[in-house]
Design an enzyme around this catalytic site. Structure first.
Site, PDB file in Angstrom:
ATOM      1  CB  CYS A 127      -2.301  -6.758   0.397  1.00  0.00           C
ATOM      2  SG  CYS A 127      -3.741  -6.344  -0.604  1.00  0.00           S
ATOM      3  CG  ASP A 179      -3.321   3.564  -0.286  1.00  0.00           C
ATOM      4  OD1 ASP A 179      -2.940   4.651   0.183  1.00  0.00           O
ATOM      5  OD2 ASP A 179      -3.978   2.731   0.373  1.00  0.00           O
ATOM      6  CG  HIS A 210      -5.888  -1.061  -2.073  1.00  0.00           C
ATOM      7  ND1 HIS A 210      -5.592  -1.594  -0.833  1.00  0.00           N
ATOM      8  CD2 HIS A 210      -5.524   0.260  -2.014  1.00  0.00           C
ATOM      9  CE1 HIS A 210      -5.075  -0.629  -0.061  1.00  0.00           C
ATOM     10  NE2 HIS A 210      -5.040   0.502  -0.774  1.00  0.00           N
ATOM     11  CG  ASP A 268      -1.875  -1.145   1.274  1.00  0.00           C
ATOM     12  OD1 ASP A 268      -1.907  -1.936   0.311  1.00  0.00           O
ATOM     13  OD2 ASP A 268      -2.580  -1.280   2.297  1.00  0.00           O
ATOM     14  CG  ASP A 323      -3.847  -5.397  -4.802  1.00  0.00           C
ATOM     15  OD1 ASP A 323      -4.870  -4.922  -4.285  1.00  0.00           O
ATOM     16  OD2 ASP A 323      -2.739  -5.450  -4.216  1.00  0.00           O
TER      17      ASP A 323
END
Length: 365
Positions: free
Chosen positions: A350, A193, A242, A115, A244
Site C-alpha cells: 500500500c 481505488d 483493496h 490507492d 492486496d
C-alpha cells in the site's frame, strides 16, 4: 517546450514482481484523521470507526506518527540498500478544509500512493477514489508526475467523481455471514481505488468493493482496451476494500492468498495453472504497537508485502510464520518493521507505487 521525438519513458511497470528499479513511497507528514463518513466507517473495524467522530479533521498525534515514521525511514533504507531509487510526494497539510458545491471535508494523508494511482506499462492512471477526504490527495504527486510526463511517460486521469450523497447507500449495514454481499457505494458514477487491482502483464485481477464499483471496473476495462484483460475475483470479506490483503501475485505462476477472503475453488479458471500460496494465519502482534487499537486495516495486512523481484519480498518482521512460509516456497523474505504504519492505511504494498520494473509486457496465461 516538448520535443516531438519519441522518448524512453521513466515509467514502465507491467506486473508485481519484475526487478524493482524505481518506486514512490508515501509520507506521514500532515496525516489527518478522516471524518466519519459512512463510506469510511463501512470498510474499517467498528472499534476504530467509533473514534473518528471525535477526532475527524485533526492531525494524528505525534506519538503515533513518530513511531510510524521511524519504520517508514527504515523501510526506505531497505529499498535503497537493495538498489531501488526511492521518490517521494510533496509534503502537504491534510487538515486543510475544502469544499465542492455538494459537500465539504478535510483531507487524509499521502501514506498510500497505491490507492490513488495505477501504473500500467508507461501510463500513470489517477483513479476516482470514493472517499471525499482523498479528493485532492493527488496534488501532492503532481511535481513527480509532471517530471515523468516531460521525460516520456503517459499521464491519465479517470473522470473526476462528484461524490454526491446519491453515490452512497444511507441505509447500508454490514452484511452478516450467509447474507448476500452488499456495498456502501452504488453505480451512480465510476469510482475505484487502484489498490483493488493487481497486475500480471496483460491480465489484471480486481475485486468489487466498498470503494470500487462495477462502473469503475468497466471504465478501466474500456480505457485499457483489447491489449489487456480484467478479471474480477470473488471476495468473501464482509468489508471488502483493496485486493492486496487478499490476493497478491508474487512471481509468475505464484499468488499469495488470504484463506479468509478467497475461496480457491471460486477463482477465475485462468488461474488453474498457478500455484496458490495459502498464507498462514497472522501471528499475534507484539505489545506496544498502535496497530492494536487504532488501525483501519485488518490483521491480514500481514500479506501486504512488496516484491523486489521474483525472489526477494519485503515482509513485516513480526510475521514469523509468513516469513517461514515464504522461505519454504522458495522466496527470500526481507524482514522490516512496519506495524506502526498500519494505522494510516496499509503496509509495504500500500505504501508504495512501483514506477519502474525491469521487464517487458507479456502474457502469463
Amino acid at each position: 517546450m516538448y520535443d516531438t521525438a519519441p522518448l524512453s519513458s521513466p515509467v514502465s511497470s507491467h506486473n508485481e514482481w519484475d526487478p524493482l528499479e524505481e518506486v514512490v513511497v508515501g509520507r506521514l507528514e500532515g496525516a489527518t484523521v478522516p471524518y466519519a463518513h459512512p463510506v469510511i466507517t463501512a470498510g474499517i473495524p467498528r472499534t476504530v470507526a467509533a473514534i473518528y467522530p471525535f477526532f475527524g479533521g485533526r492531525h494524528y498525534p505525534r506519538i503515533m506518527t513518530s513511531k510510524g515514521q521511524e519504520e517508514l525511514d527504515a523501510f526506505i533504507h531497505v529499498l535503497e540498500a537493495e538498489g531501488v531509487c526511492v521518490r517521494r510526494p510533496d509534503v502537504t497539510d491534510s487538515a486543510r478544509r475544502y469544499r465542492t458545491p455538494e459537500w465539504k471535508s478535510s483531507g487524509y494523508c499521502t501514506t498510500c500512493p497505491r490507492d490513488g494511482f495505477l501504473v500500467v506499462g508507461d501510463e500513470i492512471i489517477e483513479t476516482p477514489m470514493a472517499w471525499r477526504c482523498r479528493y485532492f490527495e493527488g496534488f501532492a504527486y503532481r511535481s513527480l508526475f509532471k517530471e515523468y510526463f516531460q521525460q516520456g511517460a503517459r499521464w491519465t486521469a479517470a473522470p473526476k467523481p462528484e461524490l454526491p450523497d446519491e453515490l452512497y447507500d444511507a441505509s447500508f449495514t454490514e452484511p452478516k455471514r450467509g447474507e448476500p454481499l452488499r456495498y456502501i457505494i452504488n453505480e451512480h458514477e465510476p469510482v475505484f481505488d487502484a489498490a483493488d487491482f493487481v497486475r500480471c502483464g496483460r491480465d489484471l485481477f480486481c475485486i468489487k468493493s466498498n470503494v470500487t464499483n462495477a462502473f469503475g471496473i468497466e471504465w478501466l476495462r474500456r480505457h485499457l482496451g483489447d491489449e489487456y484483460r480484467i478479471h474480477e475475483i470473488e471476495t468473501l470479506s464482509r468489508q471488502p476494500m483493496h485486493i492486496d490483503s487478499s490476493f497478491l501475485p508474487l512471481a509468475p505462476g505464484k499468488v499469495l492468498i488470504n484463506p479468509d477472503t478467497i475461496d480457491p475453488d471460486r477463482l477465475p479458471p485462468i488461474l488453474k495453472s498457478w500455484d496458490l500460496l495459502v498464507a498462514p494465519r497472522p501471528d499475534p502482534l507484539p505489545p506496544g504497537s498502535w496497530r492494536f487499537t487504532v488501525s483501519m486495516t485488518s490483521q491480514w495486512i500481514s500479506i501486504n508485502v512488496l516484491s523486489l523481484d521474483e525472489r526477494r519480498v519485503v515482509v513485516e518482521q513480526s510475521q514469523v510464520s509468513l516469513i517461514q512460509a515464504l522461505q519454504d516456497w522458495g522466496f527470500e523474505p526481507i524482514p522490516s518493521p512496519f506495524l506502526n504504519y498500519a494505522p494510516f492505511g496499509g503496509s509495504f504494498h500500500c505504501a508504495t507505487l512501483d514506477v519502474r520494473r525491469r521487464g517487458e509486457l507479456q502474457s502469463y496465461f
